[in-house]
Design a protein around this motif. Structure first.
Motif, PDB file in Angstrom:
ATOM      1  N   ASP A  81       0.843  -1.190   0.000  1.00 44.33           N
ATOM      2  CA  ASP A  81       0.000   0.000   0.000  1.00 44.33           C
ATOM      3  C   ASP A  81       0.878   1.241   0.000  1.00 44.33           C
ATOM      4  N   LEU A  82       0.714   2.080  -1.029  1.00 44.56           N
ATOM      5  CA  LEU A  82       1.468   3.323  -1.114  1.00 44.56           C
ATOM      6  C   LEU A  82       0.659   4.498  -0.603  1.00 44.56           C
ATOM      7  N   VAL A  83      -0.628   4.497  -0.950  1.00 46.65           N
ATOM      8  CA  VAL A  83      -1.491   5.606  -0.581  1.00 46.65           C
ATOM      9  C   VAL A  83      -2.855   5.047  -0.195  1.00 46.65           C
ATOM     10  N   ASP A  84      -3.386   5.543   0.890  1.00 49.68           N
ATOM     11  CA  ASP A  84      -4.741   5.230   1.330  1.00 49.68           C
ATOM     12  C   ASP A  84      -5.293   6.547   1.845  1.00 49.68           C
ATOM     13  N   ASP A  85      -6.070   7.235   1.012  1.00 43.25           N
ATOM     14  CA  ASP A  85      -6.450   8.605   1.322  1.00 43.25           C
ATOM     15  C   ASP A  85      -7.844   8.887   0.802  1.00 43.25           C
ATOM     16  N   LYS A  86      -8.389  10.038   1.181  1.00 44.14           N
ATOM     17  CA  LYS A  86      -9.682  10.471   0.662  1.00 44.14           C
ATOM     18  C   LYS A  86      -9.717  11.984   0.584  1.00 44.14           C
ATOM     19  N   GLU A  87     -10.651  12.461  -0.224  1.00 39.66           N
ATOM     20  CA  GLU A  87     -10.881  13.890  -0.349  1.00 39.66           C
ATOM     21  C   GLU A  87     -12.357  14.112  -0.634  1.00 39.66           C
ATOM     22  N   GLU A  88     -12.791  15.354  -0.529  1.00 39.99           N
ATOM     23  CA  GLU A  88     -14.196  15.662  -0.758  1.00 39.99           C
ATOM     24  C   GLU A  88     -14.557  15.433  -2.219  1.00 39.99           C
ATOM     25  N   LEU A  89     -15.640  14.690  -2.438  1.00 39.07           N
ATOM     26  CA  LEU A  89     -16.123  14.400  -3.786  1.00 39.07           C
ATOM     27  C   LEU A  89     -16.440  15.686  -4.543  1.00 39.07           C
ATOM     28  N   CYS A  90     -16.963  16.662  -3.846  1.00 40.00           N
ATOM     29  CA  CYS A  90     -17.380  17.905  -4.508  1.00 40.00           C
ATOM     30  C   CYS A  90     -16.206  18.754  -4.993  1.00 40.00           C
ATOM     31  N   LYS A  91     -14.969  18.389  -4.641  1.00 44.92           N
ATOM     32  CA  LYS A  91     -13.802  19.045  -5.218  1.00 44.92           C
ATOM     33  C   LYS A  91     -13.556  18.536  -6.631  1.00 44.92           C
ATOM     34  N   ARG A  92     -14.135  17.384  -6.966  1.00 40.04           N
ATOM     35  CA  ARG A  92     -13.916  16.733  -8.262  1.00 40.04           C
ATOM     36  C   ARG A  92     -15.149  16.717  -9.149  1.00 40.04           C
ATOM     37  N   ALA A  93     -16.261  17.206  -8.631  1.00 40.07           N
ATOM     38  CA  ALA A  93     -17.514  17.236  -9.394  1.00 40.07           C
ATOM     39  C   ALA A  93     -18.364  18.381  -8.880  1.00 40.07           C
ATOM     40  N   ASP A  94     -19.281  18.832  -9.715  1.00 36.39           N
ATOM     41  CA  ASP A  94     -20.194  19.898  -9.303  1.00 36.39           C
ATOM     42  C   ASP A  94     -21.293  19.302  -8.436  1.00 36.39           C
ATOM     43  N   CYS A  95     -21.337  19.706  -7.184  1.00 34.99           N
ATOM     44  CA  CYS A  95     -22.358  19.204  -6.259  1.00 34.99           C
ATOM     45  C   CYS A  95     -23.457  20.240  -6.100  1.00 34.99           C
ATOM     46  N   PRO A  96     -24.668  19.800  -5.841  1.00 33.03           N
ATOM     47  CA  PRO A  96     -25.045  18.400  -5.687  1.00 33.03           C
ATOM     48  C   PRO A  96     -25.056  17.691  -7.039  1.00 33.03           C
ATOM     49  N   LEU A  97     -24.691  16.403  -7.010  1.00 34.69           N
ATOM     50  CA  LEU A  97     -24.734  15.597  -8.233  1.00 34.69           C
ATOM     51  C   LEU A  97     -26.188  15.250  -8.514  1.00 34.69           C
ATOM     52  N   PRO A  98     -26.695  15.612  -9.692  1.00 32.65           N
ATOM     53  CA  PRO A  98     -28.099  15.331 -10.001  1.00 32.65           C
ATOM     54  C   PRO A  98     -28.300  13.869 -10.409  1.00 32.65           C
ATOM     55  N   VAL A  99     -29.547  13.466 -10.470  1.00 30.24           N
ATOM     56  CA  VAL A  99     -29.888  12.152 -11.014  1.00 30.24           C
ATOM     57  C   VAL A  99     -29.657  12.226 -12.518  1.00 30.24           C
ATOM     58  N   GLY A 100     -29.067  11.187 -13.094  1.00 29.30           N
ATOM     59  CA  GLY A 100     -28.804  11.141 -14.530  1.00 29.30           C
ATOM     60  C   GLY A 100     -27.324  10.945 -14.817  1.00 29.30           C
ATOM     61  N   ILE A 101     -26.928  11.256 -16.037  1.00 29.48           N
ATOM     62  CA  ILE A 101     -25.538  11.081 -16.459  1.00 29.48           C
ATOM     63  C   ILE A 101     -24.682  12.195 -15.849  1.00 29.48           C
ATOM     64  N   VAL A 102     -23.610  11.777 -15.175  1.00 28.93           N
ATOM     65  CA  VAL A 102     -22.743  12.704 -14.450  1.00 28.93           C
ATOM     66  C   VAL A 102     -21.289  12.358 -14.755  1.00 28.93           C
ATOM     67  N   GLU A 103     -20.432  13.374 -14.806  1.00 30.51           N
ATOM     68  CA  GLU A 103     -18.999  13.163 -14.985  1.00 30.51           C
ATOM     69  C   GLU A 103     -18.250  13.636 -13.739  1.00 30.51           C
ATOM     70  N   ILE A 104     -17.282  12.834 -13.347  1.00 28.05           N
ATOM     71  CA  ILE A 104     -16.380  13.192 -12.248  1.00 28.05           C
ATOM     72  C   ILE A 104     -14.981  13.113 -12.842  1.00 28.05           C
ATOM     73  N   ASP A 105     -14.192  14.169 -12.698  1.00 29.49           N
ATOM     74  CA  ASP A 105     -12.877  14.150 -13.327  1.00 29.49           C
ATOM     75  C   ASP A 105     -11.794  14.632 -12.383  1.00 29.49           C
ATOM     76  N   SER A 106     -10.571  14.322 -12.784  1.00 32.26           N
ATOM     77  CA  SER A 106      -9.446  14.639 -11.916  1.00 32.26           C
ATOM     78  C   SER A 106      -8.165  14.718 -12.738  1.00 32.26           C
ATOM     79  N   GLU A 107      -7.173  15.419 -12.201  1.00 32.10           N
ATOM     80  CA  GLU A 107      -5.849  15.460 -12.825  1.00 32.10           C
ATOM     81  C   GLU A 107      -4.803  15.523 -11.732  1.00 32.10           C
TER      82      GLU A 107
END
Length: 169
Positions: A81-107
């Protein structure tokens, strides 16, 4: 920024049209009910090298509105194990996430000392109530660094930083 943060961010923020292609992934547990059904995942570049920026995009069908939550990731290399971490989902997607097709992205940028090989990445979305939104396992293949190119780039950068341009004399 940690290696896993870079990997997650890359996977989550690039549009599919510019990514190298859909990356094979598997669900952590078969037939597990998840409110965010991952339809497609892309990574660019598909096989990065140490120091590369990696872009990741998850595209999925969200079945319940998501106000907030966490994106957790575990990165392993050769069963360590090199990394075991978490961050807020809303930093990677526009919240609130609506029902339907949604994209979550990161770099993320891979550290310059990232060894080549296959890294196991587990990516999970967890609601603020603790419910599992999605869980996927990804094999990220990191290529060997082109040492000549890296050394040349480092040398040019060093010379530029001390004020030496194209002409040495």
């Amino acid at each position: 920024m940690t290696f896993s943060t870079v990997v997650v961010v890359i996977l989550l923020f690039a549009p599919a049209s510019i990514l190298g292609g859909v990356v094979p992934h598997k669900f952590c547990k078969e037939n597990e009910v998840q409110s965010f059904e991952v339809l497609e995942m892309s990574i660019e570049p598909e096989s990065p090298r140490a120091g590369d920026a990696v872009k990741i995009l998850l595209k999925g069908n969200n079945t319940v509105p998501i106000v907030n939550g966490d994106l957790s990731y575990l990165v392993e290399f050769k069963d360590v194990d090199l990394v075991d971490d978490k961050e807020e989902l809303c930093k990677r997607a526009d919240c609130p996430l609506p029902v339907g097709i949604v994209e979550i992205d990161s770099e993320q940028k891979l550290p310059a000392f990232t060894p080549p090989g296959t890294y196991d990445l587990r990516l999970q979305g967890i609601s603020k109530e603790g419910d599992l939104l999605f869980c996927i396992d990804i094999d990220l293949k990191v290529k060997i660094l082109d040492v000549g190119k890296a050394a040349s780039k480092a040398a040019k950068s060093a010379l530029k930083s001390i004020g030496i341009g194209r002409k040495l004399l």
